[in-house]
Design an enzyme around this catalytic site. Structure first.
Site, PDB file in Angstrom:
ATOM      1  N   HIS A 147       0.817  -1.212   0.000  1.00 40.69           N
ATOM      2  CA  HIS A 147       0.000   0.000   0.000  1.00 40.69           C
ATOM      3  C   HIS A 147       0.853   1.265   0.000  1.00 40.69           C
ATOM      4  O   HIS A 147       0.365   2.337  -0.359  1.00 40.69           O
ATOM      5  CB  HIS A 147      -1.028  -0.017   1.145  1.00 40.69           C
ATOM      6  CG  HIS A 147      -0.485   0.163   2.522  1.00 40.69           C
ATOM      7  ND1 HIS A 147      -0.225  -0.893   3.365  1.00 40.69           N
ATOM      8  CD2 HIS A 147      -0.202   1.277   3.227  1.00 40.69           C
ATOM      9  CE1 HIS A 147       0.203  -0.432   4.526  1.00 40.69           C
ATOM     10  NE2 HIS A 147       0.227   0.888   4.472  1.00 40.69           N
ATOM     11  N   ASP A 170       1.461  -7.829   2.210  1.00 46.11           N
ATOM     12  CA  ASP A 170       1.549  -6.377   2.007  1.00 46.11           C
ATOM     13  C   ASP A 170       3.005  -5.943   1.828  1.00 46.11           C
ATOM     14  O   ASP A 170       3.627  -5.419   2.750  1.00 46.11           O
ATOM     15  CB  ASP A 170       0.903  -5.669   3.199  1.00 46.11           C
ATOM     16  CG  ASP A 170       0.550  -4.229   2.891  1.00 46.11           C
ATOM     17  OD1 ASP A 170       1.032  -3.700   1.879  1.00 46.11           O
ATOM     18  OD2 ASP A 170      -0.211  -3.628   3.666  1.00 46.11           O
ATOM     19  N   SER A 204       4.017   2.239   8.268  1.00 45.15           N
ATOM     20  CA  SER A 204       3.821   1.262   7.198  1.00 45.15           C
ATOM     21  C   SER A 204       5.138   1.019   6.480  1.00 45.15           C
ATOM     22  O   SER A 204       5.804   1.951   6.042  1.00 45.15           O
ATOM     23  CB  SER A 204       2.795   1.773   6.193  1.00 45.15           C
ATOM     24  OG  SER A 204       1.497   1.659   6.692  1.00 45.15           O
TER      25      SER A 204
END
Length: 710
Positions: A91, A227, A646
């Site tokens: 992402h 991810d 992240s």
């Protein structure tokens, strides 16, 4: 997803020990700056399983600090090879992957692997930044900003940062210095960075895996999302930062993170190093109430409308899905986060806990020989006075600054920051022009979104804060926003390819779209000024609250709230209990196959048949955990994280990479203001899952050889 949350709120703060009621710091709580990591914190890390010398955190040639990067200003990444490969989340690479995708070559849908260096894809406006140095310059800054206004303080800090940048550039022209407030502006640190702007996409799995579970599973546990994405840093022939050039070569760092196949067990030490964006754990009870009602409630209302419109069009055709997928994901992420945070504020009773803690500070202030005492009565009044203006400002940002292409252009034109196409021409002939990006938006969607945002703003904001053009909507169009927008789009040339807007002809008087933009700009300026004036007084009292807490608990180590500078957090691999349910600390391949079997009922669980086959194997070879005998996909730790983390590397006690942080859990979404040691968890993707997909799906032999996992 824990990408950086950008919001209209104060960004810096501090915390000493436990945030609310405890009297000693927990091992897994804290976002610690690396250069001055307290010895007590390092000692505790060693007790829990960290084995590297103190110098290997920040100062040695092989320091972990040297391997972690700020990824494009909103995420974190980690260098994992001698040729500059960078791991981050899928992402985090989403916008880059999306920008290279077309209906004919949909890398978002099908994934991508560059089989040679020549196949690696360059990206506009992306970078990685290495932190080279950090130091405390509080004694230099505070005397310069004493008694200054917000704007004067900003000017002084910029001036100091520029002077420091000039100083380091005299030694190395590729360096620059940022000066940031820490501990609510009670301290200031100068950080030296080196940016690399030639960053190329190397590998990504299909979105079905990189975003497996979609919004259904976002912020949830258990998770099975793979991810990750892979980029490469490029440099000039002298191994120094350089703009994109076909002559650039892979960057060769002095050190990189070793990648481990050994895995982890429950209770294993885990350390996360990254760039957490914003926490407000020192925030007063009045600030928490303000965040809940003014910020989160606004975001929820507006984005519910926006997301419904985007989804309707994205479901209709592939082009709209590709064009709006990034906008949808970004909007949906903190829409759901805001819902979860408000739920946690109520269920955990954070507001009342904070009030109880503030009572302790009041009692301490009454007996302490301390000058900068917090005026809680004044703080309450200031928040109440600011609330209507701040609410209007938040609605403005959500409705007009993050919505349609038409509104984006209207605001940009009115802002006066666009550079003329022909700057050498006489002033009266100079004009600005928008790039033709008509292949990136749908005119009907844009109209519907503009009308919906105009109406949403009007329904939720007091009349005195409405821009001038709302009078025309009311009188001429009888509040028919659809009719107004149809007329506006037909008469304005804002979206017409090649349209020219001459600088000296006051374009807002010639074009209704430009006129709307000017009205929006005027309204925004008023709201910003009022909010800034009120916020200055609030920030001063919040600063005093931070200082009081640090002084009251001066025997404890302190860490500042997150402000998107590099931080270290540590803890253990660990599940959690909620009610009578105890979670496992990892998920395995069977669990994702079980979800794939439910794809008919839950579209977010749909994946290609090939993926189901890959994860239905009985033997996963060297990627299989030796203790459990399973292919482990994602895992939980007690590491302290937030938006911006992240892609943060998750290290074991030997400093080896075991995973990438990508999310927090639903049961602790108020962790930005309250770290709950029982419920707060970091969700990471197991690095063995990453490597398995690179190997068995991507057949990326050259990359695996380069990484050389052990």
């Amino acid at each position: 997803m824990i990408t950086l949350r950008k919001q209209f709120s104060k960004k810096a703060g501090a915390l000493a020990g436990l945030l609310l009621l405890a009297t000693s710091a927990l091992a897994d709580e804290g976002m610690w700056t690396l250069y001055n990591l307290p010895q007590a914190v390092y000692d505790k890390m060693q007790e829990e399983g960290f084995t590297l010398p103190y110098a290997d955190i920040y100062s040695s040639d092989n320091a972990i600090k040297n391997n972690v990067v700020n990824f494009s200003g909103y995420c974190t990444g980690v260098v994992v090879s001698p040729d500059g490969l960078v791991f981050t989340n899928h992402h985090c690479g989403f916008s880059a992957i999306n920008s290279h995708s077309t209906v004919e070559h949909d890398y978002m849908l099908n994934g991508f692997y560059a089989k040679t260096y020549a196949d690696e894809l360059p990206n506009d406006n992306m970078f990685v930044s290495f932190m080279r140095d950090q130091r405390d310059i509080t004694s230099k800054i505070l005397p310069l900003i004493a008694g200054k206004s917000i704007f004067q303080k900003a000017a002084v800090i910029d001036s100091v940062a520029n002077a420091l940048t000039d100083s380091v550039k005299a030694v190395d022209s590729t360096l620059h210095v940022d000066v940031d407030p820490f501990f609510e502006g009670n301290r200031y640190y100068a950080t030296t960075y080196q940016d690399f702007t030639d960053l190329r996409l190397v590998f990504t799995v299909p979105k079905s895996m990189g975003k497996f579970g979609g919004e259904t599973d976002n912020w949830m546990w258990p998770r099975q999302t793979c991810d990750f994405s892979v980029f490469r840093i490029y440099a000039d022939k002298n191994n120094r930062p350089a703009p994109y050039s076909k002559d650039n070569v892979p960057y060769h760092p002095k050190s990189w993170a070793p990648v481990s196949l050994e895995g982890y067990r429950e209770g294993s030490f885990s350390m996360t190093v990254g760039y957490p964006g914003s926490t407000e754990r020192y925030l007063s009870s009045y600030g928490i109430e303000d965040m809940k009602t003014t910020e989160n409630d606004t975001r929820i209302r507006v984005r519910a409308v926006k997301l419904a419109i985007l989804k309707k069009y994205m479901d209709r055709n592939e082009k709209d899905r590709i064009n709006y997928e990034n906008a949808f994901a970004n909007s949906a992420n903190y829409y759901k986060n805001s819902i979860g945070m408000n739920r946690c504020i109520d269920s955990i009773g954070i507001y009342h806990q904070k009030q109880a803690f503030e009572k302790r500070i009041r009692e301490w202030q009454d007996t302490a020989d301390y000058k900068e005492k917090v005026d809680f009565g004044l703080l309450k009044k200031l928040y109440a006075k600011r609330r209507p203006m701040k609410s209007a400002m938040f609605y403005f940002n959500e409705c007009f600054r993050r919505s349609s292409e038409f509104l984006r252009r209207a605001m940009l034109l009115a802002g006066g920051t666009m550079k003329p196409v022909n700057p050498t021409s006489p002033l009266k002939k100079q004009y600005v022009q928008f790039e033709d990006n008509s292949d990136k938006w749908n005119i009907e969607l844009d109209k519907e979104l503009t009308a919906a945002m105009l109406e949403t703003f009007a329904r939720n904001v007091p009349k005195q804060y409405l821009p001038v053009f709302y009078t025309e909507i009311r009188k001429k169009y009888l509040n028919n926003y659809k009719a107004y927008v149809e007329d506006l789009y037909s008469k304005s040339k804002l979206l017409r390819p090649g349209a020219k807007f001459h600088i000296v002809r006051c374009p807002e008087k010639l074009d209704p779209g430009a006129e709307l933009g000017a009205d929006l700009q005027s309204a925004m300026t008023v709201l910003q000024m009022v909010n800034l004036n009120q916020s200055k007084k609030i920030d001063e009292e919040e600063r005093k609250l931070c200082a009081a807490k640090m002084r009251m608990e001066q025997d404890l180590p302190h860490y500042s709230d997150a402000n998107f500078t590099m931080r270290l957090s540590y803890g253990q691999v660990k599940g959690y209990r909620i009610g009578n349910r105890v979670t496992n600390y990892y998920t395995d391949a069977k669990s994702i196959v079980d979800k794939m079997d439910r794809a008919t009922d839950v579209p977010d669980y749909k994946a290609e048949a090939e993926m189901r086959n890959l994860l239905s194997q009985s033997d996963f070879g060297r990627y299989q955990d030796k203790t459990t005998g399973k292919m482990q996909l994602c895992f939980l730790t007690t590491n302290d994280i937030t938006g911006g983390n992240s892609g943060s590397p998750m290290f074991d006690g030997k400093g080896r990479l075991i995973g990438l942080a990508f999310d927090g859990n639903w049961d602790s979404l108020a962790s930005d203001i309250n770290f709950d040691s029982v419920l707060s968890r970091c969700i990471g993707v197991d690095i063995r899952y990453v490597l398995y997909m690179m190997d068995k799906w991507g057949h990326a032999d050259r990359l695996l050889k380069e990484i050389n996992p052990q």
